[in-house]
Design a protein around this motif. Structure first.
Motif, PDB file in Angstrom:
ATOM      1  N   HIS A 139      -0.036  16.122  26.780  1.00 46.33           N
ATOM      2  CA  HIS A 139      -0.033  14.754  27.309  1.00 46.33           C
ATOM      3  C   HIS A 139       0.682  14.787  28.655  1.00 46.33           C
ATOM      4  N   ASP A 141       1.982  12.175  32.180  1.00 37.77           N
ATOM      5  CA  ASP A 141       2.161  10.876  32.822  1.00 37.77           C
ATOM      6  C   ASP A 141       2.349  11.087  34.315  1.00 37.77           C
ATOM      7  N   TYR A 143       3.852   9.130  37.832  1.00 35.92           N
ATOM      8  CA  TYR A 143       4.717   8.059  38.315  1.00 35.92           C
ATOM      9  C   TYR A 143       4.729   8.049  39.846  1.00 35.92           C
ATOM     10  N   TRP A 150       5.116   3.537  36.516  1.00 35.10           N
ATOM     11  CA  TRP A 150       4.124   4.366  35.826  1.00 35.10           C
ATOM     12  C   TRP A 150       2.739   4.051  36.353  1.00 35.10           C
ATOM     13  N   ALA A 153      -1.722   7.882  32.486  1.00 32.21           N
ATOM     14  CA  ALA A 153      -1.414   8.895  31.485  1.00 32.21           C
ATOM     15  C   ALA A 153      -2.727   9.439  30.945  1.00 32.21           C
TER      16      ALA A 153
END
Length: 201
Positions: A139, A141, A143, A150, A153
């Motif tokens: 996984h 993400d 930013y 954020w 994702a």
């Protein structure tokens, strides 16, 4: 779709016949230079990639063999790098195949960057349930520069069949799975971030 070319190198820690019990074999999946690697330009979006976090049971060099959620570390087969190192490195290489983006690792707050990417390794193992396969799952993400907002994702899960439970076939399936997983992630990232940049114009 660009492809990340990977090579497999093996080294034997102790002397003995290949596959002989007690002989520790190190498996390395190494990214090599490919035609898609580009030179950074002044207009590229800079991505600072943090080393991927990893679940405790995966944080080891031993090749993991899983069956119905139970993972057993091999006593003879070892990766030359951790799952975090391999996935982080391969993803950086795949991101650098995307026009308009340039990725760097290890992360430092002082390094020039426009985006921060962090992730978590969730599987890097051989599975022996109904059939043999190698799974790469992670996984990540994304930013903004200071890590305060954020942006996106994604979950990536790739499984590649393993011909037989031996180091050569395991490493080849791992190479294919890592290549496909990180290429898919880089393509998804580039598509989402290109749209995000266009919306901001």
């Amino acid at each position: 779709m660009t492809r990340l070319f990977l090579a497999i190198l093996f080294s034997i820690l102790t002397t003995g016949c290949f596959g002989q019990p007690g002989v520790q074999q190190f498996l390395r999946i190494e990214a090599v230079k490919s035609p898609c690697i580009q030179t950074r330009t002044a207009h590229d979006t800079m991505i600072a990639v943090k080393p991927f976090a990893v679940f405790d049971y995966l944080d080891r060099l031993a090749v993991l063999v899983g069956e119905h959620g139970v993972y057993t570390p091999s006593l003879e087969w070892y990766w030359e790098g951790s799952p975090s190192e391999m996935i982080t490195g391969a993803l950086v290489a795949a991101l650098n195949c995307q026009p308009g983006f340039f990725a760097r690792t290890p992360y430092s707050p002082s390094m020039p960057h426009d985006l921060v990417l962090s992730g978590r390794v969730e599987s890097f193992a051989v599975h022996t349930e109904a059939s043999l396969f190698f799974q790469v799952r992670f996984h990540y993400d994304v930013y903004t520069k200071r890590g305060t907002t954020w942006l996106m994702a994604d979950d990536v899960d790739v499984r590649v069949p393993v011909r037989a439970l031996n180091p050569v076939d395991i490493a080849e399936s791992a190479r294919q799975a890592l290549n496909k997983a990180t290429t898919n992630a880089a393509n998804s990232f580039a598509h989402a971030m290109t749209q995000e940049i266009s919306d901001d114009l």
